[in-house]
Design an enzyme around this catalytic site. Structure first.
Site, PDB file in Angstrom:
ATOM      1  N   LYS A 139       0.799  -1.236   0.000  1.00  0.00           N
ATOM      2  CA  LYS A 139       0.000   0.000   0.000  1.00  0.00           C
ATOM      3  C   LYS A 139       0.828   1.281   0.000  1.00  0.00           C
ATOM      4  O   LYS A 139       0.305   2.367   0.262  1.00  0.00           O
ATOM      5  CB  LYS A 139      -1.013   0.039   1.172  1.00  0.00           C
ATOM      6  CG  LYS A 139      -1.840  -1.197   1.352  1.00  0.00           C
ATOM      7  CD  LYS A 139      -2.316  -1.787   0.063  1.00  0.00           C
ATOM      8  CE  LYS A 139      -3.374  -0.993  -0.637  1.00  0.00           C
ATOM      9  NZ  LYS A 139      -3.666  -1.582  -1.984  1.00  0.00           N
TER      10      LYS A 139
ATOM     11  N   GLY B 153       2.297   2.504  -2.640  1.00  0.00           N
ATOM     12  CA  GLY B 153       2.324   3.137  -3.962  1.00  0.00           C
ATOM     13  C   GLY B 153       3.004   2.255  -5.007  1.00  0.00           C
ATOM     14  O   GLY B 153       3.564   2.762  -5.983  1.00  0.00           O
TER      15      GLY B 153
ATOM     16  N   THR C  28       1.709   0.167  -7.262  1.00  0.00           N
ATOM     17  CA  THR C  28       1.095   0.256  -8.589  1.00  0.00           C
ATOM     18  C   THR C  28       1.503   1.555  -9.285  1.00  0.00           C
ATOM     19  O   THR C  28       1.765   1.574 -10.484  1.00  0.00           O
ATOM     20  CB  THR C  28      -0.441   0.223  -8.428  1.00  0.00           C
ATOM     21  OG1 THR C  28      -0.763  -0.877  -7.575  1.00  0.00           O
ATOM     22  CG2 THR C  28      -1.150   0.074  -9.757  1.00  0.00           C
ATOM     23  N   TRP C  29       1.563   2.581  -8.506  1.00  0.00           N
ATOM     24  CA  TRP C  29       1.936   3.908  -9.031  1.00  0.00           C
ATOM     25  C   TRP C  29       3.350   3.868  -9.613  1.00  0.00           C
ATOM     26  O   TRP C  29       3.575   4.262 -10.761  1.00  0.00           O
ATOM     27  CB  TRP C  29       1.829   4.917  -7.885  1.00  0.00           C
ATOM     28  CG  TRP C  29       1.850   6.355  -8.285  1.00  0.00           C
ATOM     29  CD1 TRP C  29       1.812   6.860  -9.556  1.00  0.00           C
ATOM     30  CD2 TRP C  29       1.895   7.488  -7.401  1.00  0.00           C
ATOM     31  NE1 TRP C  29       1.838   8.228  -9.516  1.00  0.00           N
ATOM     32  CE2 TRP C  29       1.882   8.639  -8.209  1.00  0.00           C
ATOM     33  CE3 TRP C  29       1.929   7.628  -6.011  1.00  0.00           C
ATOM     34  CZ2 TRP C  29       1.915   9.930  -7.666  1.00  0.00           C
ATOM     35  CZ3 TRP C  29       1.955   8.899  -5.469  1.00  0.00           C
ATOM     36  CH2 TRP C  29       1.951  10.039  -6.283  1.00  0.00           C
TER      37      TRP C  29
ATOM     38  N   HIS D 238       7.395  -7.310  -2.078  1.00  0.00           N
ATOM     39  CA  HIS D 238       7.082  -6.592  -0.834  1.00  0.00           C
ATOM     40  C   HIS D 238       7.990  -7.108   0.289  1.00  0.00           C
ATOM     41  O   HIS D 238       7.799  -6.761   1.458  1.00  0.00           O
ATOM     42  CB  HIS D 238       5.638  -6.851  -0.393  1.00  0.00           C
ATOM     43  CG  HIS D 238       4.586  -6.165  -1.218  1.00  0.00           C
ATOM     44  ND1 HIS D 238       4.722  -4.892  -1.694  1.00  0.00           N
ATOM     45  CD2 HIS D 238       3.349  -6.587  -1.612  1.00  0.00           C
ATOM     46  CE1 HIS D 238       3.630  -4.554  -2.370  1.00  0.00           C
ATOM     47  NE2 HIS D 238       2.791  -5.568  -2.333  1.00  0.00           N
TER      48      HIS D 238
ATOM     49  N   ARG E  86       6.020   4.905   2.230  1.00  0.00           N
ATOM     50  CA  ARG E  86       4.883   5.786   2.510  1.00  0.00           C
ATOM     51  C   ARG E  86       4.698   5.848   4.026  1.00  0.00           C
ATOM     52  O   ARG E  86       4.935   4.835   4.716  1.00  0.00           O
ATOM     53  CB  ARG E  86       3.617   5.203   1.863  1.00  0.00           C
ATOM     54  CG  ARG E  86       2.400   6.092   1.972  1.00  0.00           C
ATOM     55  CD  ARG E  86       1.181   5.432   1.348  1.00  0.00           C
ATOM     56  NE  ARG E  86       0.098   6.374   1.159  1.00  0.00           N
ATOM     57  CZ  ARG E  86      -1.118   6.048   0.708  1.00  0.00           C
ATOM     58  NH1 ARG E  86      -1.383   4.779   0.373  1.00  0.00           N
ATOM     59  NH2 ARG E  86      -2.054   6.954   0.564  1.00  0.00           N
TER      60      ARG E  86
ATOM     61  N   SER F  64      -4.775   2.598   4.284  1.00  0.00           N
ATOM     62  CA  SER F  64      -4.934   2.036   2.948  1.00  0.00           C
ATOM     63  C   SER F  64      -5.013   0.506   3.009  1.00  0.00           C
ATOM     64  O   SER F  64      -5.830  -0.125   2.324  1.00  0.00           O
ATOM     65  CB  SER F  64      -3.754   2.490   2.079  1.00  0.00           C
ATOM     66  OG  SER F  64      -3.893   2.013   0.771  1.00  0.00           O
TER      67      SER F  64
ATOM     68  N   PHE G  75      -3.227  10.510 -10.199  1.00  0.00           N
ATOM     69  CA  PHE G  75      -4.224   9.650  -9.560  1.00  0.00           C
ATOM     70  C   PHE G  75      -5.509   9.566 -10.387  1.00  0.00           C
ATOM     71  O   PHE G  75      -6.027   8.470 -10.633  1.00  0.00           O
ATOM     72  CB  PHE G  75      -4.531  10.152  -8.145  1.00  0.00           C
ATOM     73  CG  PHE G  75      -5.530   9.283  -7.433  1.00  0.00           C
ATOM     74  CD1 PHE G  75      -5.149   8.069  -6.880  1.00  0.00           C
ATOM     75  CD2 PHE G  75      -6.862   9.671  -7.327  1.00  0.00           C
ATOM     76  CE1 PHE G  75      -6.077   7.247  -6.245  1.00  0.00           C
ATOM     77  CE2 PHE G  75      -7.792   8.861  -6.688  1.00  0.00           C
ATOM     78  CZ  PHE G  75      -7.395   7.651  -6.148  1.00  0.00           C
TER      79      PHE G  75
ATOM     80  N   PHE H  83      -9.774  -0.026  -5.525  1.00  0.00           N
ATOM     81  CA  PHE H  83      -8.325  -0.189  -5.368  1.00  0.00           C
ATOM     82  C   PHE H  83      -7.657   1.186  -5.391  1.00  0.00           C
ATOM     83  O   PHE H  83      -6.830   1.510  -4.554  1.00  0.00           O
ATOM     84  CB  PHE H  83      -7.739  -1.082  -6.477  1.00  0.00           C
ATOM     85  CG  PHE H  83      -6.260  -1.243  -6.328  1.00  0.00           C
ATOM     86  CD1 PHE H  83      -5.734  -2.189  -5.461  1.00  0.00           C
ATOM     87  CD2 PHE H  83      -5.379  -0.413  -7.005  1.00  0.00           C
ATOM     88  CE1 PHE H  83      -4.368  -2.313  -5.269  1.00  0.00           C
ATOM     89  CE2 PHE H  83      -4.008  -0.522  -6.822  1.00  0.00           C
ATOM     90  CZ  PHE H  83      -3.501  -1.474  -5.954  1.00  0.00           C
TER      91      PHE H  83
ATOM     92  N   LYS I 103      -8.198   6.756  -2.563  1.00  0.00           N
ATOM     93  CA  LYS I 103      -8.147   8.229  -2.394  1.00  0.00           C
ATOM     94  C   LYS I 103      -6.855   8.812  -2.944  1.00  0.00           C
ATOM     95  O   LYS I 103      -6.853   9.921  -3.445  1.00  0.00           O
ATOM     96  CB  LYS I 103      -8.268   8.593  -0.912  1.00  0.00           C
ATOM     97  CG  LYS I 103      -9.667   8.509  -0.363  1.00  0.00           C
ATOM     98  CD  LYS I 103      -9.754   9.279   0.942  1.00  0.00           C
ATOM     99  CE  LYS I 103     -11.145   9.190   1.544  1.00  0.00           C
ATOM    100  NZ  LYS I 103     -11.182   9.778   2.893  1.00  0.00           N
TER     101      LYS I 103
HETATM  102  P1  A3P Z   1      -5.107   4.730  -0.878  1.00  0.00           P
HETATM  103  O1  A3P Z   1      -5.750   3.468  -0.419  1.00  0.00           O
HETATM  104  O2  A3P Z   1      -4.644   5.589   0.259  1.00  0.00           O
HETATM  105  O3  A3P Z   1      -5.933   5.504  -1.844  1.00  0.00           O
HETATM  106  P2  A3P Z   1      -0.243  -0.260  -3.685  1.00  0.00           P
HETATM  107  O4  A3P Z   1      -0.208  -0.100  -5.165  1.00  0.00           O
HETATM  108  O5  A3P Z   1       1.118  -0.351  -3.052  1.00  0.00           O
HETATM  109  O6  A3P Z   1      -1.174  -1.337  -3.253  1.00  0.00           O
HETATM  110  O7  A3P Z   1      -0.797   1.112  -3.078  1.00  0.00           O
HETATM  111  C1  A3P Z   1      -2.118   1.510  -3.272  1.00  0.00           C
HETATM  112  C2  A3P Z   1      -2.253   2.925  -2.773  1.00  0.00           C
HETATM  113  O8  A3P Z   1      -1.585   3.804  -3.689  1.00  0.00           O
HETATM  114  C3  A3P Z   1      -3.701   3.370  -2.721  1.00  0.00           C
HETATM  115  O9  A3P Z   1      -3.760   4.335  -1.656  1.00  0.00           O
HETATM  116  C4  A3P Z   1      -3.857   4.022  -4.085  1.00  0.00           C
HETATM  117  O10 A3P Z   1      -4.944   4.906  -4.182  1.00  0.00           O
HETATM  118  C5  A3P Z   1      -2.523   4.753  -4.169  1.00  0.00           C
HETATM  119  N1  A3P Z   1      -2.189   5.141  -5.551  1.00  0.00           N
HETATM  120  C6  A3P Z   1      -2.159   4.375  -6.656  1.00  0.00           C
HETATM  121  N2  A3P Z   1      -1.878   5.109  -7.741  1.00  0.00           N
HETATM  122  C7  A3P Z   1      -1.724   6.396  -7.311  1.00  0.00           C
HETATM  123  C8  A3P Z   1      -1.454   7.633  -7.970  1.00  0.00           C
HETATM  124  N3  A3P Z   1      -1.300   7.714  -9.283  1.00  0.00           N
HETATM  125  N4  A3P Z   1      -1.382   8.745  -7.205  1.00  0.00           N
HETATM  126  C9  A3P Z   1      -1.543   8.681  -5.861  1.00  0.00           C
HETATM  127  N5  A3P Z   1      -1.814   7.545  -5.200  1.00  0.00           N
HETATM  128  C10 A3P Z   1      -1.900   6.407  -5.913  1.00  0.00           C
END
Ligand code: A3P
Length: 294
Positions: free
Chosen positions: A47, A49, A51-52, A107, A129, A137, A228, A254, A257
């Site tokens: 959680k 970030g 995926t980001w 992870h 984070r 999250s 986001f 997923f 926020k």
């Molecule tokens: P929230 O649940 O606080 O919204 P992971 O990919 O490690 O599982 O993390 C998921 C978290 O990263 C979620 O947080 C998700 O919304 C956030 N996230 C994914 N893409 C993002 C982006 N482009 N900008 C900001 N937050 C992002």
């Protein structure tokens, strides 16, 4: 007399336990995973970030070609090395079948990483984070993720997280472990909060780390596509293709926020005090600091 609800609850718990056993059974294979010198490993606590950063890395590697980035959902583009979910090929099997140069994901905390990653002097991209937002999250993720244990009510989950009794263990050990090795190995250590503050600057850091030169136009394109709001609507990023029996996005999306400081909407004053006291002890002796709000 045992009711149907008890039996189905027990069955769910048993299923989840058996899934955990599968990972234990594969553990030797995960530990003996053979890294290659040109592997890039994306490392995060859940959680933080993941995926980001995966989407950012992929866009840089594909020179901003969106069609290429759509070849698969982002969580399938980079083998997840400790992932074991038969009958799907495991993360190790997927990585073994992948041509070099590979981008992989984990992870795992430092102490559980397969040793060959250190031996081969791979590149590591770590995203951290702040603990409070990770906890929030993770809580919502466990509510909607049907493979993970039910988190129960928030106050119970709060205790579980503080005790480190969540998937991939204690947050504190994870971030401290990776922070400690960052100067001994080739680690780019990024913060989710910095990415929120200045995405362009952080993308530039990643590109430089990957040895890529991005012109202004390409950089702006990557900033836009990894914001986001755009990722939330991107079916290749928002998990909308995942079966509902695995992730029920109607419970919590997923891409939920994507902010810094949502913990303030969850933590009570008393919880925050307890958290801070515990945090100070667990983070004593490290110069690693986090931004908890923007
Ligand atoms: P929230 O649940 O606080 O919204 P992971 O990919 O490690 O599982 O993390 C998921 C978290 O990263 C979620 O947080 C998700 O919304 C956030 N996230 C994914 N893409 C993002 C982006 N482009 N900008 C900001 N937050 C992002």
């Amino acid at each position: 007399v045992v009711g149907a609800k008890d039996i189905s609850g027990f069955k769910t718990k048993l299923d989840k336990f058996m899934e955990g056993m599968v990972t234990c059974n594969e553990w030797q294979r995960i530990q003996s995973f053979q890294a290659r010198p040109d592997d890039l490993l994306i490392c995060t606590y859940p959680k933080a970030g993941t995926t980001w950063i995966q989407e950012i890395v992929d866009m840089i590697q594909q020179d901003g070609d969106l069609e290429k980035c759509k070849r698969a959902p982002v969580h399938h583009r980079h083998p997840f090395i400790e992932w074991v979910r038969p009958p799907q090929p495991s993360g190790v099997e997927q990585a073994e079948a992948m041509p070099s140069p590979r981008t992989l994901k984990t992870h795992l905390p430092v102490k559980l990483l397969p040793p060959s990653f250190w031996e081969q002097q791979c590149k590591f991209l770590y995203v951290a984070r702040n603990a409070k937002d990770c906890m929030v999250s993770y809580y919502h993720f466990q509510r909607m993720n049907k493979v993970l244990p039910d988190p129960g009510p928030w106050h119970e989950y709060f205790e579980m997280f503080m005790a480190g009794k969540v998937g991939w263990g204690p947050w504190h050990d994870h971030v401290k472990g990776w922070w400690k090795v960052k100067d001994m190995h080739c680690v780019l250590f990024l913060f989710y909060e910095d990415m929120k503050k200045d995405l362009k600057r952080e993308i530039q850091k990643v590109a430089q780390f990957l040895g890529k030169n991005l012109d202004q136009e390409l950089l702006d394109k990557i900033v836009y596509h990894t914001s986001f709001d755009v990722m939330k609507d991107n079916p290749m990023a928002n998990r909308s293709g995942v079966p509902r029996s695995f992730m029920d996005l109607s419970i919590s999306p997923f891409m939920r926020k994507g902010t810094v400081g949502d913990w303030k909407n969850h933590f009570t004053v008393a919880q925050n005090e307890r958290f801070e006291e515990d945090y100070e002890k667990k983070m004593a002796g490290t110069n690693l600091t986090f931004c908890m709000e923007l």
